[in-house]
Enzyme design. Structure first.
Site, PDB file in Angstrom:
ATOM      1  N   ASP A   1       0.834  -1.207   0.000  1.00 32.14           N
ATOM      2  CA  ASP A   1       0.000   0.000   0.000  1.00 32.14           C
ATOM      3  C   ASP A   1       0.871   1.261   0.000  1.00 32.14           C
ATOM      4  O   ASP A   1       1.731   1.421   0.853  1.00 32.14           O
ATOM      5  CB  ASP A   1      -0.898  -0.049   1.255  1.00 32.14           C
ATOM      6  CG  ASP A   1      -2.142   0.794   1.127  1.00 32.14           C
ATOM      7  OD1 ASP A   1      -2.039   1.959   0.732  1.00 32.14           O
ATOM      8  OD2 ASP A   1      -3.228   0.272   1.472  1.00 32.14           O
TER       9      ASP A   1
ATOM     10  N   THR B   1      -6.976   3.786  -1.892  1.00 27.66           N
ATOM     11  CA  THR B   1      -6.704   2.370  -1.637  1.00 27.66           C
ATOM     12  C   THR B   1      -7.735   1.430  -2.266  1.00 27.66           C
ATOM     13  O   THR B   1      -7.379   0.422  -2.874  1.00 27.66           O
ATOM     14  CB  THR B   1      -6.652   2.139  -0.115  1.00 27.66           C
ATOM     15  OG1 THR B   1      -5.521   2.856   0.377  1.00 27.66           O
ATOM     16  CG2 THR B   1      -6.513   0.665   0.230  1.00 27.66           C
TER      17      THR B   1
ATOM     18  N   ASP C   1      -9.204  -4.424   5.335  1.00 32.66           N
ATOM     19  CA  ASP C   1     -10.296  -5.236   4.769  1.00 32.66           C
ATOM     20  C   ASP C   1     -10.496  -4.920   3.288  1.00 32.66           C
ATOM     21  O   ASP C   1     -10.729  -5.805   2.475  1.00 32.66           O
ATOM     22  CB  ASP C   1     -11.600  -5.066   5.576  1.00 32.66           C
ATOM     23  CG  ASP C   1     -12.092  -3.637   5.702  1.00 32.66           C
ATOM     24  OD1 ASP C   1     -12.032  -2.894   4.718  1.00 32.66           O
ATOM     25  OD2 ASP C   1     -12.551  -3.260   6.801  1.00 32.66           O
ATOM     26  N   ARG C   2     -10.394  -3.632   2.904  1.00 26.28           N
ATOM     27  CA  ARG C   2     -10.672  -3.293   1.497  1.00 26.28           C
ATOM     28  C   ARG C   2      -9.638  -3.889   0.548  1.00 26.28           C
ATOM     29  O   ARG C   2      -9.951  -4.184  -0.603  1.00 26.28           O
ATOM     30  CB  ARG C   2     -10.827  -1.785   1.307  1.00 26.28           C
ATOM     31  CG  ARG C   2      -9.680  -0.909   1.784  1.00 26.28           C
ATOM     32  CD  ARG C   2     -10.150   0.558   1.730  1.00 26.28           C
ATOM     33  NE  ARG C   2      -9.147   1.522   2.176  1.00 26.28           N
ATOM     34  CZ  ARG C   2      -8.956   1.883   3.441  1.00 26.28           C
ATOM     35  NH1 ARG C   2      -9.665   1.318   4.395  1.00 26.28           N
ATOM     36  NH2 ARG C   2      -8.046   2.793   3.753  1.00 26.28           N
TER      37      ARG C   2
ATOM     38  N   ASP D   1       1.771   2.376   3.779  1.00 19.97           N
ATOM     39  CA  ASP D   1       0.774   3.446   3.666  1.00 19.97           C
ATOM     40  C   ASP D   1       0.627   4.196   4.985  1.00 19.97           C
ATOM     41  O   ASP D   1       0.616   5.431   5.013  1.00 19.97           O
ATOM     42  CB  ASP D   1      -0.570   2.850   3.253  1.00 19.97           C
ATOM     43  CG  ASP D   1      -1.626   3.925   3.018  1.00 19.97           C
ATOM     44  OD1 ASP D   1      -1.440   4.741   2.099  1.00 19.97           O
ATOM     45  OD2 ASP D   1      -2.618   3.946   3.758  1.00 19.97           O
TER      46      ASP D   1
ATOM     47  N   ASP E   1      -1.335  -0.060  -4.715  1.00 20.95           N
ATOM     48  CA  ASP E   1      -2.678   0.443  -5.009  1.00 20.95           C
ATOM     49  C   ASP E   1      -2.672   1.907  -5.453  1.00 20.95           C
ATOM     50  O   ASP E   1      -3.642   2.387  -6.023  1.00 20.95           O
ATOM     51  CB  ASP E   1      -3.580   0.253  -3.783  1.00 20.95           C
ATOM     52  CG  ASP E   1      -2.994   0.888  -2.530  1.00 20.95           C
ATOM     53  OD1 ASP E   1      -1.775   1.135  -2.481  1.00 20.95           O
ATOM     54  OD2 ASP E   1      -3.767   1.128  -1.582  1.00 20.95           O
TER      55      ASP E   1
ATOM     56  N   HIS F   1      -2.352  10.857  -0.481  1.00 20.69           N
ATOM     57  CA  HIS F   1      -2.374  10.531  -1.913  1.00 20.69           C
ATOM     58  C   HIS F   1      -3.823  10.726  -2.351  1.00 20.69           C
ATOM     59  O   HIS F   1      -4.628  11.225  -1.592  1.00 20.69           O
ATOM     60  CB  HIS F   1      -1.905   9.091  -2.128  1.00 20.69           C
ATOM     61  CG  HIS F   1      -2.634   8.136  -1.226  1.00 20.69           C
ATOM     62  ND1 HIS F   1      -3.882   7.611  -1.529  1.00 20.69           N
ATOM     63  CD2 HIS F   1      -2.340   7.680   0.013  1.00 20.69           C
ATOM     64  CE1 HIS F   1      -4.283   6.862  -0.528  1.00 20.69           C
ATOM     65  NE2 HIS F   1      -3.377   6.884   0.440  1.00 20.69           N
TER      66      HIS F   1
HETATM   67 ZN    ZN Z   1      -3.694   2.643  -0.097  1.00 16.18          ZN
END
Ligand code: ZN
Length: 547
Positions: free
Chosen positions: A39, A78, A161-162, A291, A336, A480
């Site tokens: 990430d 993300t 989770d995503r 991230d 991502d 981001h």
């Molecule tokens: Zn992300």
């Protein structure tokens, strides 16, 4: 006989590991596909640290390297980003246009919809939600693998989770993700595997104790400088992951988190013997710490330096474990979205236009200002911060909404930090993008993450290097999500034992990963069924893209 066997075993044990693992002919399909998303691992981070890698990232750097990969769409968050990696589709097709969007027709009070939730669950909100793949409109690689061969197993392990949902798809065999206190699963009746239980116990114990600052590697010394932030007593950048008891968010923003995620993934590979069955299995890993480190400390301080070197080391350990288990695996690693450093550090290191956004640009503030000017009741505008999708309150009469749209677009366009604004009508009429992603116009980038049902009434694009966090003293300092290339560009790295490495500096897209893996494992895709294209990973006349 027994002695002979013993002698053979001893000889095998004495042979160097690399020699035991024969190179695999490219025509042989790999038994295990390992997909790793780091990430916020921008192409800039990869370039900055590439010369320092000695472990897993060095191995991948010697494989098939696309240093100019693109999350080509505008909404570089993300959830959209993870939705592209294993579907082969841009967010306009996956339906995942943002981490959160506004659905004013939602039955519940909270009209914000989180991308991987089921908002129909009674009592839920976008903060306290039930994890679901409801909103992902297309199948993933794992879904198609299982459709082609029900024996294929799909396992997703991630820090968010995503990430697990968007990459794991609609029917993974196992899906585990960190939920703040433990790794959990949304799969009904999922038995907690041993590696998950062990990690949860290990983390719970570690969190009861404070953690000392991590050692500063020599290579990171030049970055060891605190950066002052307006309104913050301490600034940012010298903590080196020291934390007190039960500081869960500090654990999450540290290399310790990624190590645990990889340990769970490796443990589940072992327990399920992924890659050792009759068909190809898929192991999906979402490493989230980079991230959190980027958001908390920025992308160019000691913490990110320590994180990058630690990530390289733990990935090296992970690949070594897989090697020792003699599984024939192909790995792809990407991200991502990219990211940009905190504006305070950018501004004092050769990027003077970097700045924080004006709080007046926030959807709430702008909605209030418009409401006062037009004498309207209610919030007028909905949105998630100072840019991206914005929605006009549906409680207003259609004629009033048209006036609000015109006034809001004018107000945003007039602001010196705003690059442009696209209306829903302009986006709907824009042609779908094609050609190399660095050549796309801004409206084409926004079109790639536009969904007629979910997108806003208009879309605000901030100027480059404007960080959409107005106040850096109260939590995240960097982020981001923009339309600009520092947020769009990510590395795409493939590696398999015996695969001849090459480096292709021309741009490719993350949507190309899925059809490339499909080609490699011999999974047919219907023509035109995905946005991406198969990248031939084989040097010379042989091809990994048979379709
Ligand atoms: Zn992300």
């Amino acid at each position: 006989m027994k002695l002979k066997l013993l002698a053979a075993l001893l000889a095998l044990a004495a042979t160097p590991l690399a020699a035991q693992q024969r190179s695999v002919a490219p025509s042989v399909r790999p038994k295990l596909v390992v997909v790793i998303s780091v990430d916020q691992f921008s192409a800039d981070l990869f370039a900055e640290y590439r010369g320092l890698y000695t472990g897993g990232l060095r191995r991948l750097s010697q494989g098939v390297v696309f240093p100019a990969g693109y999350q080509s769409h505008a909404a570089t968050e993300t959830c959209p980003g993870h939705s592209t990696i294993l579907t082969g589709d841009r967010p306009g097709r996956t339906g995942i246009i943002a981490n959160n969007w506004v659905d004013q027709s939602a039955a519940r009070a909270d009209k914000s919809i989180y991308c991987s939730e089921d908002e129909r669950v009674a009592g839920s909100s976008s903060e306290h939600y039930t994890v679901s793949d409801l909103h992902l409109r297309v199948p993933t690689l794992g879904d198609l693998m299982q459709r082609a061969d029900p024996r294929s197993r799909v396992v997703a392990v991630a820090g968010k989770d995503r990430a697990a949902v968007m990459m794991g798809g609609h029917n993974p065999t196992q899906r585990w993700y960190w939920a703040g206190r433990a790794f959990v699963s949304d799969r009904a009746g999922a038995r907690e595997p041993g590696p998950v239980t062990q990690a949860n116990n290990r983390i719970a114990t570690a969190l009861t104790r404070p953690r000392e600052a991590m050692a500063l590697p020599d290579a990171c010394e030049s970055r060891d400088r605190a950066i002052p932030i307006a309104g913050s007593a301490t600034g940012v950048g010298t903590g080196r992951f020291a934390r007190g008891e039960n500081e869960r968010s500090a654990f999450r923003a540290s290399p310790d988190f990624d190590r645990e995620i990889l340990t769970v993934a490796e443990g589940m590979r072992d327990e399920m013997r992924l890659g050792e069955g009759a068909s190809t299995d898929l192991l999906i890993i979402g490493l989230s710490a980079t991230d959190y480190v980027g958001h908390t400390f920025g992308t160019r301080g000691t913490e990110m330096c320590i994180q990058m070197l630690a990530l390289d080391r733990i990935l090296g350990d992970f690949f070594r474990d897989l090697d020792q288990e003699n599984v024939d695996y192909v790995v792809v690693l990407t991200a991502d979205h990219g990211g940009i450093d905190l504006p305070e550090r950018s501004a004092e290191t050769g990027a003077p236009t970097a700045a924080r956004s004006d709080p007046a640009l926030n959807a709430t503030a702008m909605g209030q200002a418009l409401g006062r000017r037009l004498r309207l009741q209610g919030p007028v505008l909905f949105g998630d911060g100072p840019f991206g999708d914005m929605w006009i309150d549906r409680a207003l009469a259609p004629r009033v909404r048209a006036r609000v749209l015109a006034e809001a677009v004018r107000a945003y366009r007039a602001h010196p930090q705003v690059q442009t604004v696209f209306t829903r009508a302009e986006l709907a009429a824009a042609p779908l993008p094609s050609g190399p992603p660095e050549t796309w116009s801004l409206i084409q980038r926004a079109r790639a993450s536009f969904d007629p049902e979910r997108s806003g009434d208009f879309y605000v694009v901030l100027k480059p290097r404007i960080t959409p966090i107005a106040d850096g003293s109260r939590g995240y300092v960097a982020t981001h999500g923009s339309i600009w290339d520092y947020d769009r560009r990510v590395p795409i790295l493939f590696w398999r034992r015996g695969l001849t490495g090459f480096e292709q500096p021309l741009s490719v897209e993350t949507v190309d990963i899925m059809p490339s893996l499909a080609g490699l494992i011999g999974l047919p895709l219907a023509p035109g069924s995905v946005d991406g294209r198969c990248l031939d990973l084989l040097v010379g006349p042989a091809t990994s893209c048979p379709n």
